[in-house]
Motif scaffolding. Sequence first.
Motif, PDB file in Angstrom:
ATOM      1  N   PRO A  33       0.791  -1.227   0.000  1.00 42.13           N
ATOM      2  CA  PRO A  33       0.000   0.000   0.000  1.00 42.13           C
ATOM      3  C   PRO A  33       0.826   1.280   0.000  1.00 42.13           C
ATOM      4  O   PRO A  33       0.451   2.262  -0.661  1.00 42.13           O
ATOM      5  CB  PRO A  33      -0.832  -0.120   1.287  1.00 42.13           C
ATOM      6  CG  PRO A  33      -1.007  -1.593   1.464  1.00 42.13           C
ATOM      7  CD  PRO A  33       0.304  -2.182   1.012  1.00 42.13           C
ATOM      8  N   MET A  34       1.964   1.288   0.697  1.00 41.51           N
ATOM      9  CA  MET A  34       2.743   2.522   0.748  1.00 41.51           C
ATOM     10  C   MET A  34       3.495   2.788  -0.553  1.00 41.51           C
ATOM     11  O   MET A  34       3.893   3.927  -0.815  1.00 41.51           O
ATOM     12  CB  MET A  34       3.697   2.505   1.942  1.00 41.51           C
ATOM     13  CG  MET A  34       2.970   2.401   3.288  1.00 41.51           C
ATOM     14  SD  MET A  34       1.549   3.523   3.460  1.00 41.51           S
ATOM     15  CE  MET A  34       2.389   5.086   3.716  1.00 41.51           C
ATOM     16  N   VAL A  35       3.672   1.760  -1.382  1.00 40.39           N
ATOM     17  CA  VAL A  35       4.182   1.988  -2.746  1.00 40.39           C
ATOM     18  C   VAL A  35       3.127   2.721  -3.560  1.00 40.39           C
ATOM     19  O   VAL A  35       3.440   3.670  -4.299  1.00 40.39           O
ATOM     20  CB  VAL A  35       4.574   0.656  -3.409  1.00 40.39           C
ATOM     21  CG1 VAL A  35       4.753   0.828  -4.916  1.00 40.39           C
ATOM     22  CG2 VAL A  35       5.848   0.113  -2.789  1.00 40.39           C
ATOM     23  N   ARG A  36       1.876   2.289  -3.431  1.00 44.17           N
ATOM     24  CA  ARG A  36       0.800   2.992  -4.144  1.00 44.17           C
ATOM     25  C   ARG A  36       0.645   4.420  -3.622  1.00 44.17           C
ATOM     26  O   ARG A  36       0.300   5.336  -4.381  1.00 44.17           O
ATOM     27  CB  ARG A  36      -0.514   2.227  -4.016  1.00 44.17           C
ATOM     28  CG  ARG A  36      -0.498   0.836  -4.635  1.00 44.17           C
ATOM     29  CD  ARG A  36      -0.252   0.868  -6.133  1.00 44.17           C
ATOM     30  NE  ARG A  36      -0.112  -0.471  -6.677  1.00 44.17           N
ATOM     31  CZ  ARG A  36      -1.052  -1.076  -7.410  1.00 44.17           C
ATOM     32  NH1 ARG A  36      -2.178  -0.450  -7.716  1.00 44.17           N
ATOM     33  NH2 ARG A  36      -0.835  -2.300  -7.868  1.00 44.17           N
ATOM     34  N   GLU A  37       0.894   4.623  -2.329  1.00 40.83           N
ATOM     35  CA  GLU A  37       0.855   5.981  -1.784  1.00 40.83           C
ATOM     36  C   GLU A  37       1.934   6.835  -2.433  1.00 40.83           C
ATOM     37  O   GLU A  37       1.700   8.000  -2.801  1.00 40.83           O
ATOM     38  CB  GLU A  37       1.056   5.933  -0.275  1.00 40.83           C
ATOM     39  CG  GLU A  37       0.656   7.193   0.459  1.00 40.83           C
ATOM     40  CD  GLU A  37      -0.844   7.436   0.467  1.00 40.83           C
ATOM     41  OE1 GLU A  37      -1.231   8.624   0.355  1.00 40.83           O
ATOM     42  OE2 GLU A  37      -1.627   6.470   0.571  1.00 40.83           O
ATOM     43  N   ALA A  38       3.134   6.252  -2.610  1.00 40.16           N
ATOM     44  CA  ALA A  38       4.224   6.985  -3.259  1.00 40.16           C
ATOM     45  C   ALA A  38       3.885   7.315  -4.706  1.00 40.16           C
ATOM     46  O   ALA A  38       4.084   8.448  -5.161  1.00 40.16           O
ATOM     47  CB  ALA A  38       5.508   6.164  -3.192  1.00 40.16           C
ATOM     48  N   SER A  39       3.378   6.348  -5.445  1.00 39.94           N
ATOM     49  CA  SER A  39       3.061   6.594  -6.853  1.00 39.94           C
ATOM     50  C   SER A  39       1.956   7.634  -6.993  1.00 39.94           C
ATOM     51  O   SER A  39       1.957   8.438  -7.931  1.00 39.94           O
ATOM     52  CB  SER A  39       2.677   5.290  -7.554  1.00 39.94           C
ATOM     53  OG  SER A  39       1.490   4.745  -7.024  1.00 39.94           O
ATOM     54  N   ALA A  40       1.006   7.643  -6.048  1.00 38.10           N
ATOM     55  CA  ALA A  40      -0.060   8.644  -6.090  1.00 38.10           C
ATOM     56  C   ALA A  40       0.497  10.049  -5.852  1.00 38.10           C
ATOM     57  O   ALA A  40       0.076  11.015  -6.503  1.00 38.10           O
ATOM     58  CB  ALA A  40      -1.119   8.312  -5.039  1.00 38.10           C
ATOM     59  N   VAL A  91       3.497  11.083  -6.586  1.00 37.51           N
ATOM     60  CA  VAL A  91       4.199  11.469  -7.813  1.00 37.51           C
ATOM     61  C   VAL A  91       3.192  11.889  -8.884  1.00 37.51           C
ATOM     62  O   VAL A  91       3.351  12.931  -9.537  1.00 37.51           O
ATOM     63  CB  VAL A  91       5.075  10.318  -8.327  1.00 37.51           C
ATOM     64  CG1 VAL A  91       5.654  10.654  -9.699  1.00 37.51           C
ATOM     65  CG2 VAL A  91       6.198  10.010  -7.332  1.00 37.51           C
ATOM     66  N   ALA A  92       2.137  11.096  -9.062  1.00 41.29           N
ATOM     67  CA  ALA A  92       1.165  11.348 -10.129  1.00 41.29           C
ATOM     68  C   ALA A  92       0.428  12.671  -9.948  1.00 41.29           C
ATOM     69  O   ALA A  92       0.123  13.360 -10.933  1.00 41.29           O
ATOM     70  CB  ALA A  92       0.175  10.195 -10.202  1.00 41.29           C
ATOM     71  N   ARG A  93       0.133  13.044  -8.711  1.00 39.18           N
ATOM     72  CA  ARG A  93      -0.606  14.289  -8.517  1.00 39.18           C
ATOM     73  C   ARG A  93       0.306  15.506  -8.378  1.00 39.18           C
ATOM     74  O   ARG A  93      -0.163  16.626  -8.140  1.00 39.18           O
ATOM     75  CB  ARG A  93      -1.541  14.171  -7.321  1.00 39.18           C
ATOM     76  CG  ARG A  93      -0.895  14.026  -5.969  1.00 39.18           C
ATOM     77  CD  ARG A  93      -1.971  14.028  -4.869  1.00 39.18           C
ATOM     78  NE  ARG A  93      -1.374  13.842  -3.562  1.00 39.18           N
ATOM     79  CZ  ARG A  93      -1.550  12.771  -2.803  1.00 39.18           C
ATOM     80  NH1 ARG A  93      -2.306  11.763  -3.246  1.00 39.18           N
ATOM     81  NH2 ARG A  93      -0.997  12.683  -1.612  1.00 39.18           N
ATOM     82  N   GLY A  94       1.625  15.311  -8.507  1.00 40.91           N
ATOM     83  CA  GLY A  94       2.556  16.429  -8.574  1.00 40.91           C
ATOM     84  C   GLY A  94       3.182  16.847  -7.269  1.00 40.91           C
ATOM     85  O   GLY A  94       3.938  17.829  -7.230  1.00 40.91           O
ATOM     86  N   ASP A  95       2.907  16.122  -6.177  1.00 43.20           N
ATOM     87  CA  ASP A  95       3.478  16.516  -4.891  1.00 43.20           C
ATOM     88  C   ASP A  95       5.007  16.492  -4.917  1.00 43.20           C
ATOM     89  O   ASP A  95       5.662  17.320  -4.274  1.00 43.20           O
ATOM     90  CB  ASP A  95       3.011  15.568  -3.782  1.00 43.20           C
ATOM     91  CG  ASP A  95       1.523  15.646  -3.523  1.00 43.20           C
ATOM     92  OD1 ASP A  95       0.839  16.427  -4.215  1.00 43.20           O
ATOM     93  OD2 ASP A  95       1.029  14.917  -2.639  1.00 43.20           O
ATOM     94  N   PRO A 146      -5.664   3.198   6.208  1.00 45.03           N
ATOM     95  CA  PRO A 146      -6.677   3.287   5.161  1.00 45.03           C
ATOM     96  C   PRO A 146      -7.580   4.508   5.309  1.00 45.03           C
ATOM     97  O   PRO A 146      -8.185   4.969   4.320  1.00 45.03           O
ATOM     98  CB  PRO A 146      -7.467   1.981   5.309  1.00 45.03           C
ATOM     99  CG  PRO A 146      -7.190   1.498   6.697  1.00 45.03           C
ATOM    100  CD  PRO A 146      -5.806   1.969   7.008  1.00 45.03           C
ATOM    101  N   ALA A 147      -7.685   5.068   6.509  1.00 42.18           N
ATOM    102  CA  ALA A 147      -8.560   6.221   6.717  1.00 42.18           C
ATOM    103  C   ALA A 147      -8.023   7.487   6.063  1.00 42.18           C
ATOM    104  O   ALA A 147      -8.798   8.392   5.728  1.00 42.18           O
ATOM    105  CB  ALA A 147      -8.760   6.455   8.216  1.00 42.18           C
ATOM    106  N   THR A 148      -6.703   7.566   5.892  1.00 35.82           N
ATOM    107  CA  THR A 148      -6.104   8.782   5.330  1.00 35.82           C
ATOM    108  C   THR A 148      -5.392   8.538   4.016  1.00 35.82           C
ATOM    109  O   THR A 148      -4.864   9.471   3.410  1.00 35.82           O
ATOM    110  CB  THR A 148      -5.094   9.371   6.329  1.00 35.82           C
ATOM    111  OG1 THR A 148      -4.097   8.380   6.631  1.00 35.82           O
ATOM    112  CG2 THR A 148      -5.783   9.779   7.625  1.00 35.82           C
ATOM    113  N   ALA A 149      -5.376   7.297   3.537  1.00 35.92           N
ATOM    114  CA  ALA A 149      -4.603   6.931   2.351  1.00 35.92           C
ATOM    115  C   ALA A 149      -5.272   7.382   1.060  1.00 35.92           C
ATOM    116  O   ALA A 149      -6.495   7.584   1.001  1.00 35.92           O
ATOM    117  CB  ALA A 149      -4.399   5.418   2.317  1.00 35.92           C
ATOM    118  N   ASP A 150      -4.463   7.524   0.028  1.00 39.86           N
ATOM    119  CA  ASP A 150      -4.995   7.698  -1.313  1.00 39.86           C
ATOM    120  C   ASP A 150      -5.825   6.465  -1.678  1.00 39.86           C
ATOM    121  O   ASP A 150      -5.561   5.354  -1.210  1.00 39.86           O
ATOM    122  CB  ASP A 150      -3.830   7.859  -2.307  1.00 39.86           C
ATOM    123  CG  ASP A 150      -4.305   8.115  -3.716  1.00 39.86           C
ATOM    124  OD1 ASP A 150      -4.512   9.284  -4.062  1.00 39.86           O
ATOM    125  OD2 ASP A 150      -4.473   7.133  -4.469  1.00 39.86           O
TER     126      ASP A 150
END
Length: 368
Positions: free
Chosen positions: A137-144, A146-150, A294-298
Amino acid sequence: MTTGVIETGVGTIRTGVLGGGFMARVHAAAAQAAGSPLVAVASSTPARAADAARRLGAGRIEADAAALVAASDIDVVHVCTPNATHAPYALAAIAAGHHVVCEKPLATTTADARRLVDAAADAGVVAAVPFVYRYHPMVREASARVARGDTGTLLSVQAAYLQDWMLAASDDDWRVDAESGGPSRAFADIGSHLCDLLEFVTGERIARLTAVTRRVFDRRADREVGNEDIAAVLAELGSGAVATLLVSQMAPGRKNGLVLELHGTGESLRFAQERPEELWVGGRHGSQLLLRDPATADAASARLQRMPAGHPMGYQDAFDNFVADVHTAIRGGAPDGLPTFADGLRAAHLTEAVLASAERREWVEVDA
């Protein structure tokens, strides 16, 4: 031709496994977690198949790979055998109408990997490669992020995948034999994971690279070593960002030390596979450690979070998520981020580029 779930659609997806080692156990557990009965297994000998069937909870054993592939009551075949057998076994499974999950490397040559991609497309089957670190899940958090420009514009990448299980000359495994393991060992085995993770998280591809490889021992036990123990890669991504990658199976104390760190104009991100519940976010004026929740995740991360915050998830959970997505695809869905045979072909291209660069001591362009 067997048809199985290709015709039955949303019915029970029945699994067959080729192989009986550690990875077969991981695959079988993930399939069973997804509600798939393990119908049959086959291994290198009937005795090993019988042992694997007992350990994995399979319904029966098959005499060999050909018999398992020919079975009409199997919908998806998991190929967990020595590297050199991946391509012929996967091709046979596809020809029989089965969906296929094939361990990496998908093939030991790009020609065979492309043949598999084309065969799966022609047959209309789901064909996946378990680049499962995408499923933390934290890999998907990282990719999100990057994708949204953070992260901003990507500047550099520092990445490593370090293990120590081949540290001593007495450490031996079938993978050191080029005929069984292929021309590359360390990079094809774990460097492929590292590059897949890098490209998945950044959304960019390695465009060119220069590499150095090292074979520390020419012999291990009574076996001649035919591939590398260590690979170091300097790469340039499509945007111009630079990356350094170190891959080693001879780093004392490192058991499965996969680390990916990205540096952008907005922030840095660091994911360490041995601490999968965390994502480090670095800033010029302060840094923070994000914990899986999961409550705060992308949303892309939250969908993979099988446990509430504070209840650790790990490697088997990532593998379970991967196989669940394979089953979703078999049922006609399109799960985000599912690694397919095309990703296996990409890894084969990168492996051949690393070996070519190391041999010629020069920069090599990476084929698409």
